[in-house]
Scaffold this active site. Structure first.
Site, PDB file in Angstrom:
ATOM      1  N   LYS A 102      41.008  48.366  41.051  1.00 45.62           N
ATOM      2  CA  LYS A 102      40.183  47.172  41.157  1.00 45.62           C
ATOM      3  C   LYS A 102      38.691  47.480  41.083  1.00 45.62           C
ATOM      4  O   LYS A 102      37.867  46.574  40.990  1.00 45.62           O
ATOM      5  CB  LYS A 102      40.469  46.458  42.474  1.00 45.62           C
ATOM      6  CG  LYS A 102      41.846  45.817  42.476  1.00 45.62           C
ATOM      7  CD  LYS A 102      42.072  45.007  43.720  1.00 45.62           C
ATOM      8  CE  LYS A 102      43.395  44.259  43.586  1.00 45.62           C
ATOM      9  NZ  LYS A 102      43.922  43.842  44.861  1.00 45.62           N
ATOM     10  N   GLU A 103      38.341  48.751  41.178  1.00 45.57           N
ATOM     11  CA  GLU A 103      36.914  49.074  41.138  1.00 45.57           C
ATOM     12  C   GLU A 103      36.595  49.799  39.817  1.00 45.57           C
ATOM     13  O   GLU A 103      36.563  49.165  38.782  1.00 45.57           O
ATOM     14  CB  GLU A 103      36.521  49.842  42.401  1.00 45.57           C
ATOM     15  CG  GLU A 103      36.758  48.952  43.649  1.00 45.57           C
ATOM     16  CD  GLU A 103      36.292  49.547  44.945  1.00 45.57           C
ATOM     17  OE1 GLU A 103      35.170  50.072  44.979  1.00 45.57           O
ATOM     18  OE2 GLU A 103      37.053  49.492  45.933  1.00 45.57           O
ATOM     19  N   MET A 104      36.428  51.105  39.823  1.00 41.28           N
ATOM     20  CA  MET A 104      36.053  51.763  38.578  1.00 41.28           C
ATOM     21  C   MET A 104      37.269  52.126  37.725  1.00 41.28           C
ATOM     22  O   MET A 104      37.127  52.478  36.556  1.00 41.28           O
ATOM     23  CB  MET A 104      35.187  52.979  38.882  1.00 41.28           C
ATOM     24  CG  MET A 104      33.878  52.536  39.552  1.00 41.28           C
ATOM     25  SD  MET A 104      32.970  53.879  40.327  1.00 41.28           S
ATOM     26  CE  MET A 104      31.824  54.240  39.001  1.00 41.28           C
ATOM     27  N   ALA A 121      36.429  46.686  37.731  1.00 45.88           N
ATOM     28  CA  ALA A 121      36.865  46.846  36.347  1.00 45.88           C
ATOM     29  C   ALA A 121      37.493  45.559  35.810  1.00 45.88           C
ATOM     30  O   ALA A 121      38.174  44.838  36.532  1.00 45.88           O
ATOM     31  CB  ALA A 121      37.887  47.993  36.272  1.00 45.88           C
ATOM     32  N   SER A 181      40.212  53.516  42.202  1.00 44.26           N
ATOM     33  CA  SER A 181      40.850  52.244  42.537  1.00 44.26           C
ATOM     34  C   SER A 181      40.937  51.394  41.278  1.00 44.26           C
ATOM     35  O   SER A 181      39.951  51.213  40.559  1.00 44.26           O
ATOM     36  CB  SER A 181      40.030  51.502  43.596  1.00 44.26           C
ATOM     37  OG  SER A 181      40.356  50.119  43.556  1.00 44.26           O
TER      38      SER A 181
END
Lengths: 403, 497
Positions: A173-175, A131, A171
């Site tokens: 840092k991810e989605m 993201a 997360s």
């Protein structure tokens, strides 16, 4: 698809009240886009549909046994225990969700961004981008054959497909989604509430996080790759591997290279944590990996042994994508035990990290052999459109990469 | 290990003994191991002859002479055949990826078929098939292993001489039911004979020497190690749980009637290898293995100790594995002859000995927690750390001949209808859907062509020919046996969706 329209309560409602014609018209327009989404009532290839509407995996390795039923061994050895038993509808809903960017906070990342089918269900990058363009710490692993895994993530922190699926969704840092936001976003997509009802008919409230995760797990469990040239050799076709690939197999399983000691057939991973001491990307500190999961200093720099099936499709290699090619990844193992560990850093390196002094030819043959582990014959269909109607960036990314 | 704490504890114990004046002159309990109760735990013992099922029909014999390739003979051989290799030198890696092959060296006037790796080749013999016999070879100068099995069940590795060859001399791994006997193995950088992650194993009548480890039973169950001579290694006979391996236990191991002597060779194991942590002078080493019986061995002149039993915390260089039980439980020590062990032991053992005010020779040392361990006639030995061992309720293992499986480990039996479904869904479905074209023609089209002719379809599956210009050529499915080919043909002709 037709069956779906007949049962379409919304359409019936639309005709029930002339007063609501205007509303009904807009509803029907939305539905017409939505109605192109119907869930499969057949299992993906390699699965048999049983009387309970569950897909049961079938593969030739089921003809064999393995020691202690652990799914480790040589050529004719059973695979580890696997996940199956999802319904065709759950698997298909999972497929739509997998490709739908609506799952991410900014509605711009789908699972397929980092697990792109055209890139071996990985993303071709050294470290994945999440993201808001954040570069993550690690490389995206393949999803092929994840039905057979009992350990997930590079740092071995999850133990089921479901537990794994939760990770990237929420997360930051991810989605970067939240459960509340995800449910709200899914409910706003016209097709999803009824697709969920269809996939989870026994649930009172079908559109839930649990069912989302179940559907994603169902789809992942359907990604089976067991028909490579290697597999044909394993089952008994002595000519299935080329002379170079066969030479590579013998280097691979030799006790000089020792690859098969951790990348153990038939899954080509023993699912253990190993500290091998690969270098981090320039300028980045040591990723302690499984040491965090197990609160164990002895595991600093330890990562789960990844499967090598379809490995030729998933460059670059290692947990942070440090090696661009399979040749470089193989060569790492023959440059000396601990050669890439910075001076002054103590790592408890795995005992099979030795000094095998492989020749250039042997390295070439290892690469040849790893290429013989490729099989994408059961590739699922990428939907041309997803229920949210959002742009499926992964497919456009793939197209861009192919150019 | 907190040695300071132990020293303090020892002083307290010592003071207690001084105050209460414990006597050292009481006659010990002497237990006869002749004719007493026999061990009743362990794998249910069966009467067996060998590990490879007897052949009811003799196959073909392929004779290989110097100048020929052994591998070519393996490729020509069918399951059930025997390959006889005449005396002479052969430099190749032989791999057996099929079942039921007997690879036999011919010994003439003492001359053997010699596999010479010339210091360049990796392994001498690899096998993955079931029912494999490898015997009578001389193997030297390979970089990897002498004889290595990967998952083959029912194997016999016999009467081989393996000299100065790489990492392991004989290494069956991930197999069930194997016999390793009458081999002479020396000069090996790791274990001369290494049984890794295997079940139902018999290791007997071997001579292992000048290696780092003589015989190693690692992450394996139901193994008997008997009548071997393990001498002049760094460690003689080991039963280990190595953490970090995918199969987590070593259980039910009988180490009996072996000679274990003079295992004082300086450790020349590769840095980082598990055996590189073995102290020179180790007779028998039990690390984290459970239900190990040590009986009837003659254990002499091992300078660190005759028998060491320890948990994982005593081995600081091994990895952490939460799934691996670190303790050696239920060690059972019956009568053994032990002479002159521990005469020049290591500081770690001395530190433990000091906690019991023990000085001098060490026959047996146990480090770490131990549940349910026992011993008989403990008064005979110089012991450290076995204070919580009970008296064993049995005195011998006479009732157990072998842990091998009568008739061999059986292959999985799959009904032919089920084979058809497995092969159809596992293989065919990738290219053929019921309706419509995938990669090959639809199943409906195939059904129309072969309606009442499954034999014809099976023949096509075995050796396809290109029929359609606009379709890719089908790869031959001849790795499926003929029964499976016919089963899948029948299955394909009756599917209805």
């Amino acid at each position: 698809m037709t069956k779906y329209l007949i049962n379409n309560k919304a359409n019936r409602n639309a005709f029930s009240c002339i007063f609501a014609t205007l509303i009904a018209m807009s509803f029907t327009l939305a539905q017409s886009a939505e109605s192109t989404f119907a869930l499969a009532d057949k299992c993906p290839p390699s699965f048999a549909l049983d009387n309970n509407n569950q897909c049961q995996l079938r593969n030739l390795y089921q003809l064999y046994d393995s020691l202690q039923d652990r799914g480790l061994g040589g050529l004719k050895t059973a695979l580890p225990k696997h996940r199956d038993g999802f319904s065709p509808q759950q698997i298909d809903l999972g497929r739509l969700l997998f490709f739908d960017p609506v799952l991410s906070a900014d509605k711009n990342l789908s699972c397929a961004n980092c697990h792109n089918p055209t890139l071996g269900f990985s993303d071709g990058m050294d470290r994945s981008v999440g993201a808001r363009g954040q570069v993550s710490q690690r490389s995206s692993p393949t999803l092929w054959n994840s039905a057979f895994l009992s350990v997930f993530f590079w740092d071995a922190r999850a133990h089921s497909l479901e537990e794994q699926a939760i990770g990237p969704l929420f997360s930051d840092k991810e989605m970067a989604n939240t459960p509340e936001q995800l449910l709200s976003n899914l409910n706003q997509v016209a097709a999803y509430p009824r697709l969920f009802e269809q996939a989870f008919p026994a649930s009172k409230d079908a559109l839930t996080i649990d069912n989302t995760v179940t559907a994603l797990s169902a789809f992942q469990s359907s990604l089976i790759s067991l028909n490579s040239a290697y597999d044909r050799y394993a089952h008994g076709d002595a000519k299935a591997l080329s002379p170079h690939e066969l030479e590579g197999l013998n280097v691979f399983r030799s006790f000089v290279a020792r690859c098969s000691q951790c990348h153990t057939p038939p899954l080509f991973t023993n699912q253990q944590v190993a500290v091998i001491g690969t270098p981090e990307p320039v300028g980045l500190p040591r990723d302690i990996g499984a040491a965090e999961t197990f609160s164990a200093k002895r595991l600093i720099g330890g990562f789960k042994v990844p499967t090598l099936r379809n490995i030729a499709r998933t460059a670059p290699y290692m947990h942070s994508g440090r090696f661009a090619t399979l040749r470089e990844a193989a060569e790492f193992y023959t440059k000396g035990r601990g050669h890439a560990v910075p001076e002054g850093e103590e790592l408890l390196l795995h005992w099979h990290i030795s000094d095998p002094k492989l020749t250039d030819t042997e390295l070439d043959r290892l690469v040849d052999f790893m290429g013989a582990l490729s099989d994408e014959s059961f590739m699922p269909e990428t939907p041309s459109q997803v229920p949210s109607g959002l742009l499926n960036t992964s497919t456009s990314l793939a197209a861009a990469l192919e150019k | 290990m907190n040695n300071k704490y132990k020293v303090v504890l020892a002083i307290i114990i010592f003071a207690g003994g001084w105050i209460f004046g414990s006597s050292n002159n009481e006659a010990p309990v002497i237990t006869s191991s002749v004719g007493g109760a026999s061990y009743e735990g362990g794998f249910e013992s069966e009467v067996t002859v060998g590990a490879v099922p007897h052949r009811s029909v003799a196959g073909n014999i392929h004779v290989v002479s110097p100048g020929d390739s052994i591998q070519a003979a393996v490729e020509a051989a069918q399951p059930g055949d025997t390959i006889q290799v005449m005396p002479g030198t052969y430099s190749e890696t032989v791999y057996i990826d099929k079942d039921d092959i007997h690879l036999v060296g011919v010994i003439q006037n003492g001359a053997r078929a010699t596999l010479d790796g010339l210091g360049k080749l990796n392994d001498a013999i690899l096998y993955s098939g079931n029912n494999i016999i490898i015997e009578n070879f001389r193997i030297t100068q390979y970089k990897g292993n002498g004889i290595m099995g990967q998952a083959g069940n029912n194997f016999e590795i016999r009467n081989n001489v393996i000299v100065d060859t790489g990492i392991y001399g004989i290494f069956p791994q991930l197999g069930t039911n194997g016999l390793v006997e009458h081999n002479v193995v020396s000069g090996i950088e790791d274990a001369a004979i290494y049984i890794g992650m295997s079940d139902n194993i018999h290791v007997a009548y071997n001579e292992v020497f000048d290696s780092v480890a003589g015989i190693e039973i690692e992450n394996s169950r139901h193994a008997i190690v008997e009548y071997n001579n393990a001498h002049h290694n760094t460690g003689g006979i080991l039963a280990f749980v190595t953490p970090g391996l995918p199969i987590k236990t070593t259980e039910d191991v009988i180490i009996r009637n072996n000679f274990v002597s003079d295992n004082n060779t300086p450790n020349f194991g590769a840095p980082g290898s598990i055996v590189s942590g073995i102290p020179a002078g180790t007779g028998i080493l039990v690390m984290a293995a459970d239900d190990v019986i040590i009986e009837g061995n003659i254990i002499t002149n091992n300078k660190t100790a005759g028998i060491i039993i320890n948990d994982h915390s005593f081995a600081p260089t091994i990895t952490m594995d939460i799934q691996s039980d670190p303790n050696a439980d239920r060690t059972m020590i019956l009568d053994n002859v032990m002479l002159n062990n521990g005469y020049d032991t290591i500081p770690e053992v001395m530190a433990v000995a000091l906690t019991e005010l023990h000085t001098g020779l060490v026959d047996i040392v146990h480090v770490g927690p131990s549940n349910g361990s026992c011993i008989i006639n403990r008064h005979r030995y110089r012991t450290v750390g076995i204070g919580d061992y009970s008296e064993c309720g049995f005195t011998n293992t006479d009732s157990i001949d072998s842990y091998l499986l009568a008739g061999g480990a059986q292959p999985r039996v799959i009904a032919s209808s089920e084979r058809g479904e497995i092969a159809y869904l596992g293989v065919c479905a990738g290219c053929h859907s019921y309706t419509g074209r995938l990669i090959g023609p639809s199943v409906q089209v195939i059904q129309a062509m072969y309606a009442d002719n499954p034999q014809g379809l099976a023949a096509y599956i075995n050796a396809p020919i290109k029929r359609r210009d606009n379709f890719p050529e089908m790869p031959a499915q001849n790795y499926l046996d003929s029964e499976t080919q016919l089963a899948v043909a029948k299955y394909m002709l009756q599917v209805s969706n």
